[in-house]
Design a protein around this motif. Structure first.
Motif, short mmCIF file in Angstrom:
data_model
loop_
_atom_site.label_atom_id
_atom_site.label_comp_id
_atom_site.label_asym_id
_atom_site.label_seq_id
_atom_site.Cartn_x
_atom_site.Cartn_y
_atom_site.Cartn_z
N VAL A 70 0.82 27.77 -42.70
CA VAL A 70 0.35 26.60 -43.46
C VAL A 70 0.06 25.44 -42.53
O VAL A 70 -0.96 24.76 -42.65
N SER A 71 0.96 25.19 -41.58
CA SER A 71 0.76 24.07 -40.66
C SER A 71 -0.51 24.26 -39.83
O SER A 71 -1.18 23.28 -39.48
N ARG A 72 -0.87 25.49 -39.54
CA ARG A 72 -2.11 25.76 -38.79
C ARG A 72 -3.33 25.71 -39.69
O ARG A 72 -4.45 25.53 -39.20
N ALA A 73 -3.12 25.86 -41.00
CA ALA A 73 -4.24 25.80 -41.94
C ALA A 73 -4.62 24.37 -42.28
O ALA A 73 -5.63 24.14 -42.95
N VAL A 74 -3.83 23.38 -41.85
CA VAL A 74 -4.14 21.96 -42.06
C VAL A 74 -5.01 21.47 -40.90
O VAL A 74 -4.64 21.61 -39.74
N LEU A 164 6.59 18.24 -45.34
CA LEU A 164 5.25 17.66 -45.32
C LEU A 164 4.69 17.80 -43.91
O LEU A 164 5.31 17.34 -42.95
N VAL A 165 3.54 18.46 -43.79
CA VAL A 165 2.94 18.70 -42.46
C VAL A 165 1.48 18.29 -42.48
O VAL A 165 0.72 18.72 -43.37
N GLY A 166 1.07 17.45 -41.52
CA GLY A 166 -0.33 17.05 -41.44
C GLY A 166 -0.61 16.27 -40.17
O GLY A 166 0.31 15.80 -39.49
N TRP A 167 -1.89 16.12 -39.88
CA TRP A 167 -2.33 15.37 -38.71
C TRP A 167 -2.38 13.87 -39.04
O TRP A 167 -2.74 13.49 -40.15
N LEU A 168 -2.02 13.05 -38.07
CA LEU A 168 -2.07 11.59 -38.23
C LEU A 168 -3.49 11.14 -37.89
O LEU A 168 -3.78 10.77 -36.75
N VAL A 169 -4.35 11.16 -38.87
CA VAL A 169 -5.77 10.90 -38.63
C VAL A 169 -6.06 9.40 -38.64
O VAL A 169 -5.30 8.60 -39.18
N GLY A 170 -7.18 9.04 -38.02
CA GLY A 170 -7.66 7.67 -38.09
C GLY A 170 -6.99 6.70 -37.14
O GLY A 170 -7.17 5.49 -37.25
N GLY A 171 -6.21 7.19 -36.19
CA GLY A 171 -5.54 6.28 -35.26
C GLY A 171 -5.54 6.83 -33.85
O GLY A 171 -6.13 7.86 -33.55
N ALA A 172 -4.84 6.12 -32.97
CA ALA A 172 -4.79 6.52 -31.57
C ALA A 172 -4.01 7.81 -31.36
O ALA A 172 -4.15 8.46 -30.32
N VAL A 173 -3.17 8.18 -32.34
CA VAL A 173 -2.36 9.40 -32.21
C VAL A 173 -2.89 10.50 -33.12
O VAL A 173 -2.13 11.29 -33.65
#
Length: 282
Positions: A70-74, A164-173
């Motif tokens: 699941v974490s890789r599917a995000v 809860l697993v996801g990428w921190l989008v929209g920022g420097a990280v």
């Protein structure tokens, strides 16, 4: 009896069957010599070994393996004009080959959408279904990412742990994938997964909600709110109410690339049931 109550009772019986059989077999194996039933000791011991091994396999092998998938599917969800530039606005979760789910509130009129894969590769997306009432959108892609999240259509029990697993989008990280542990709460809204725990960092919208017991995805993050209605939305890391929309609200016909996108054309954008003091996404 209501259908939902019947389903919950069936799930309770199914979940409690293995421990009950295990205990019964253990008691029987212990009493068998006293009762002169020595020939039944070995079968009872075999039942104990099989059920114990199955529980360990499910909890320590299958659930973590599914959670990793699941974490890789995000993947980061990108939006922008037809000719670009595109920017990361949320997360998208692939719940079937070429089928992606993301919050509806990050979609915009006349925008184009993509998902970002490693090494800068992107997949073009086409809108298949949009539900502002449930705050979920479904996109189809012509190609698929090899990792697919196995959905869990029923909601975890109150008190169960969720991740809860996801990428921190929209920022420097934006290259960092964040993971948080939360506790599932009872919800009066059947389309939501309500959780209690640390508020996720900004840019986590659309992150996968994973049931820790099974390792399957039950929803995606759509909102964060304070415990006290008089207070503002909590800062990242502060205890608050975390909302996810259940994948079960997606109509069956949109769960595969063959589904029609006609519903997206006639959908009205109405307010989310998350409430005024909830931040849409995070």
């Amino acid at each position: 009896m209501r259908l939902s109550a019947a389903r919950r009772m069936a799930a309770d019986l199914k979940g409690g069957a293995a421990p009950l059989i295990l205990v019964t077999a253990g008691v029987f194996a212990g009493l068998a010599p006293v009762m002169g039933l020595d020939t039944w000791v070995s079968p009872a011991a075999a039942v104990i070994a099989v059920l114990s091994g199955a529980n360990v396999l499910r909890a320590d092998v299958l659930a973590p393996m599914r959670a990793r998938a699941v974490s890789r599917a995000v993947r980061p969800f990108l939006s922008g004009p037809e000719n670009g530039p595109f920017r990361s606005t949320a997360n998208a979760l692939q719940i079937g080959k070429g089928v992606w789910a993301t919050p509806a509130h990050v979609t915009h009129e006349l925008a184009a959408y993509r998902v970002k894969l490693p090494d800068g590769v992107t997949l073009e997306l086409s809108l298949a279904h949009l539900s502002a009432d449930h705050d979920i959108a479904v996109f189809h892609s012509s190609a698929d990412w090899p990792w697919v999240a196995k959905p869990q259509w029923d909601v975890p029990e109150p008190g169960d742990r969720a991740t809860l697993v996801g990428w921190l989008v929209g920022g420097a990280v934006s290259t960092v994938q964040a993971s948080l542990d939360l506790t599932v709460q009872e919800s009066q809204e059947p389309g939501l997964v309500t959780m209690l725990g640390p508020a996720p960092p900004p840019g986590s919208s659309g992150s996968a909600v994973i049931a820790a017991r099974t390792g399957r995805a039950v929803g995606i993050l759509t909102g964060v709110g304070a415990l006290d209605r008089q207070r503002d939305v909590p800062d990242a890391g502060s205890t608050g109410i975390v909302l996810g929309v259940r994948l079960a609200v997606i109509p069956d016909r949109f769960r595969s690339p063959a589904g029609s996108g006609a519903a997206a054309l006639s959908c009205c954008r109405r307010a989310s049931p998350a409430g005024a003091r909830f931040r849409r996404g995070s």
